[in-house]
Design an enzyme around this catalytic site. Sequence first.
Site, mmCIF file in Angstrom:
data_model
loop_
_atom_site.group_PDB
_atom_site.id
_atom_site.type_symbol
_atom_site.label_atom_id
_atom_site.label_comp_id
_atom_site.label_asym_id
_atom_site.label_seq_id
_atom_site.Cartn_x
_atom_site.Cartn_y
_atom_site.Cartn_z
ATOM 1 N N HIS A 273 0.838 -1.202 0.000
ATOM 2 C CA HIS A 273 0.000 0.000 0.000
ATOM 3 C C HIS A 273 0.872 1.251 0.000
ATOM 4 C CE1 HIS A 273 0.326 0.838 4.403
ATOM 5 N NE2 HIS A 273 0.304 -0.468 4.539
ATOM 6 N N ASP A 285 6.330 0.808 6.382
ATOM 7 C CA ASP A 285 4.871 0.596 6.260
ATOM 8 C C ASP A 285 4.269 1.693 5.410
ATOM 9 O OD1 ASP A 285 2.354 -0.357 6.594
ATOM 10 O OD2 ASP A 285 2.120 0.336 8.645
ATOM 11 N N GLU A 319 -4.800 2.124 2.765
ATOM 12 C CA GLU A 319 -4.915 0.915 3.595
ATOM 13 C C GLU A 319 -5.100 1.304 5.054
ATOM 14 O OE1 GLU A 319 -3.666 -2.231 6.341
ATOM 15 O OE2 GLU A 319 -2.593 -0.381 6.013
HETATM 16 ZN ZN ZN Z 1 0.909 -1.455 6.220
#
Ligand code: ZN
Length: 460
Positions: A273, A285, A319
């Site tokens: 994402h 992330d 996300e």
């Molecule tokens: Zn993530």
Amino acid sequence: MRPFVWTTLTALTLVRSLGAQTGSIAERYRAAADRIIDAALGDSAAYHRLAVLTDRFGPRFSGTDNLERAIDWILEEMRKDGLDHVRGEPVMVPRWVRGEESAELLEPRHRRLPMLGLGGSIATPPQGISAPVLVVQSFDDLSRRAAEARGKIVLFNVPFTNYGETVRYRGAGAVTAARAGAVASLIRSVTPYSQQTPHTGGMSYNDSVPKIPHAAITVEDADMLQRMQDRGERIMVRLRMSAQMLPDAPSRNVVAELRGSQQPNQVVVLGGHIDSWDVGQGAMDDGGGSVVSWEAVRLLKRLGLTPRRTIRVVLWTNEENGLRGGTGYRDAHVSELSDHVLAMESDAGVFTPSGFGFSGSDAAFARVREIGSLLKRIDAGEVTRGGGGADIGPLAREGVPVMGLTVDGSRYFYYHHTDADTMDKLNPREMALCVATMAVMAYVVADLPDMLPRAGPVSR
Ligand SMILES: [Zn+2]
């Protein structure tokens, strides 16, 4: 002798090509897999590309210019890479804005508490909420002490066990505390390790109870407040938050392809994402997973390895606080889902990979395990039962086989959703290993004579 030589060579060629068709997956794809692995480990293109993405655009939160500018840049670079059918597929995303926020310990002594509001939280009144604190260690502990919670700020001081367990306090803490009459709720950040770093993340409300502000403080401060309470000291905190939910904003899923040579309508999807939280750089992330997936496809293109079926890289938007990219992709491609051979996601950080977690039929599981044997050389070939990713969850629910890249997860939650999720935490070699692992799996699944079988018992 000439005719004899010709015949022998022809026979040998014939035997070799028959072997390529009929041997085991490991035999047929060994040479291609080795080329992919060698090429991936031979450069650090993914690492350098991620550095540009994170340094140039910073965090990529839904509804921000940072995210949309980063998407513009990626689309441009993918076109330069020569990928096929590069496009941004429109998705509307929620837009939560953190604003100014703070937490202060007022009694028994003054201290500014490092904090982060949780995504979706409401604001406090402008002057803040000043109230005594009740520290609890679990939902059960709160229900035992519910009579003491009224009018207080409840702090859930819950030590990290695993993400799934501990994150429940982030998600449901505000609702549970409000039900007991609390005026605000705090959580101990969801992490096994802290250097005074608060961790943000998603949370939710429920229409049956009043909405109260919800924020995370650090592990160190949660433990300190626990000790103060255990000694019978009165604890007062002032929480100020000015977060707002604005109208939905336009964003895009990034989509690009390596078009298949024989069944281009059948696709293997891989991605991560592209959005992140509004702190740090979203390097782990999930800038890392996004660039790993992108680089895997670029690498195959560079090596001239065109599989029978199409490999499609998808960088999902939103996300973190809505999953609108994942659901939007499913909705936009609903008529093609029976032609989705497999969807793969990398969203567990970029560390040394060990293989994949797979959800699909037993027959498909046997096949992807066999493909995993091609990754034994780099210890990244272990395929286990169960796995996927948030963005491909909507595809899994429609019957698409899914898998998530498995990596050494021992340090992921140190940085997750914090200001410390930055480029310096990644390592070029580990990132190259992730590229090799994703590329080998995607390529072989896309090139096998048949689609992964969906029939038979499906266990997830
Ligand atoms: Zn993530």
